[in-house]
Design a protein around this motif. Structure first.
Motif, short mmCIF file in Angstrom:
data_model
loop_
_atom_site.label_atom_id
_atom_site.label_comp_id
_atom_site.label_asym_id
_atom_site.label_seq_id
_atom_site.Cartn_x
_atom_site.Cartn_y
_atom_site.Cartn_z
N ARG A 234 0.84 -1.21 0.00
CA ARG A 234 0.00 0.00 0.00
C ARG A 234 0.87 1.26 0.00
NH1 ARG A 234 -3.42 -2.53 3.99
NH2 ARG A 234 -2.43 -1.20 5.56
N ALA A 235 1.94 1.24 0.79
CA ALA A 235 2.86 2.38 0.82
C ALA A 235 3.51 2.57 -0.55
CB ALA A 235 3.93 2.17 1.90
N ALA A 236 3.85 1.46 -1.21
CA ALA A 236 4.46 1.54 -2.53
C ALA A 236 3.48 2.13 -3.54
CB ALA A 236 4.93 0.16 -2.98
N LEU A 237 2.22 1.71 -3.47
CA LEU A 237 1.23 2.23 -4.41
C LEU A 237 0.97 3.71 -4.19
CD1 LEU A 237 -1.39 -0.69 -4.35
CD2 LEU A 237 0.35 -0.25 -6.09
N ALA A 238 1.15 4.18 -2.95
CA ALA A 238 0.89 5.59 -2.63
C ALA A 238 2.13 6.46 -2.70
CB ALA A 238 0.29 5.69 -1.22
N GLY A 239 3.29 5.82 -2.82
CA GLY A 239 4.54 6.55 -2.71
C GLY A 239 5.03 7.16 -4.01
N PRO A 240 6.30 7.52 -4.06
CA PRO A 240 6.81 8.26 -5.22
C PRO A 240 7.19 7.38 -6.41
CG PRO A 240 8.55 7.97 -3.62
CD PRO A 240 7.31 7.39 -2.99
#
Length: 323
Positions: free
Chosen positions: A54-60
């Motif tokens: 989820r962090a990867a999908l929301a990250g840069p």
């Protein structure tokens, strides 16, 4: 440490070779997804893995790499699929790549197995098409077996021609073998791991061959398994095996230079790869959500040019020839 939200600074973008796909110069790697917390329950490992995606999908970063076998025979793809569903689908412009593999613990790399591998990936990820699929670790079989009628390459080409797969890649270790596969002119992307780092540039012939062909080169494992993050006093292994005293000594010299410039060794190791215009993207493992922000911080660390003027001779002083 920066939060995941603070890490949403736009990353550098490059075109993924002749695929035409725009990708960030850092790719989220998921080979260790589900390994943290190592001693936690299955539910805890799942929660951490899904949170990392989820962090990867929301990250840069807009690029994520996985494999049919990652996460103990498919766990990685399952957790990625769960995170994609929770996010309401892949974000616009996000590029996901996976790899075909034999069933874990078997030597079945037949065309039929490759087709099943793709079907499993589609089901776990919840997708109806895979934009990029790699022939993974082709060194598990001979080159003749790889290109034979009814073999894995034939199956991948057929799936691409059917539209199930968008583009084909090859991801492996031995440089000479990957050069053979690129010469077939069917692959748009090639991944090499542990062979283009601050201490080992044995992938140089493959990088140059990919550049001449217009094939995107993706560099995996820029930290050599941790040595180029933690340093030789914390780990004496490079590329999954004990490092030579000469290599460890060279890393210590690099550490001293990094201390002089207040540059993390990991930032130098990552940017050694990302600053090379021939390298489209660099795969960094991110098994925990905070690792996304950490990777962004390292990728964006300000490193002066005179640092590189002193670091590059150390990098080229000798190669850990670990093919």
């Amino acid at each position: 440490m920066e939060s995941v939200t603070e890490a949403r600074i736009p990353a550098a973008m490059k075109t993924l070779g002749r695929t035409g796909l725009p990708v960030t110069d850092v790719c989220v790697g998921t080979s260790s997804l589900g390994n943290h917390p190592r001693n936690g329950t299955a539910a805890e490992r799942t929660a951490t893995a899904v949170a990392a995606v989820r962090a990867a999908l929301a990250g840069p970063f807009n690029f994520l790499d996985t494999s049919n076998e990652y996460g103990h025979d498919g766990g990685s793809e399952f957790w990625i699929g769960q995170a994609i569903r929770e996010a309401g689908g892949l974000p616009a412009g996000f590029v996901l790549s996976t790899k075909v593999d034999p069933i874990l613990g078997t030597a079945d790399y037949s065309g039929d197995r490759v087709r099943r591998s793709v079907e499993e990936s589609l089901e776990r990820l919840g997708l109806d098409r895979l934009p990029l699929v790699h022939l993974h670790d082709p060194e598990k079989i001979s080159f003749g077996e790889g290109v034979a009628a009814g073999g894995p390459l034939e199956a991948l080409v057929d799936l691409r021609d059917q539209g199930v797969i968008g583009h084909l890649g090859v991801a492996g270790g031995p440089i000479d073998l990957e050069l053979k596969y690129l010469a077939l002119e069917v692959f748009d992307v090639v991944i090499s791991h542990n062979r283009y780092t601050l201490v080992d540039q044995t992938a140089e012939p493959l990088i140059e061959d990919a550049r001449r062909r217009g094939v995107a080169f993706i560099n995996a494992a820029p930290f050599g398994g941790g040595l180029l993050v933690k340093g030789p006093d914390a780990t004496a292994n490079y590329c999954y095996r004990p490092a030579s005293p000469e290599l460890l000594g060279r890393v210590r010299e690099m550490q001293e230079l990094c201390r002089e410039y207040s540059v993390p060794l990991a930032a130098a190791a990552l940017q050694f790869s990302t600053r090379d215009p021939r390298i489209t993207s660099t795969i960094v493992g991110m098994a925990e959500p905070e690792r996304v922000a950490e990777a962004a911080r390292l990728a964006q660390w300000s490193i002066p040019e005179d640092f590189w003027e002193r670091m590059l001779p150390l990098a080229s002083a000798g190669n850990a020839d670990l093919r």
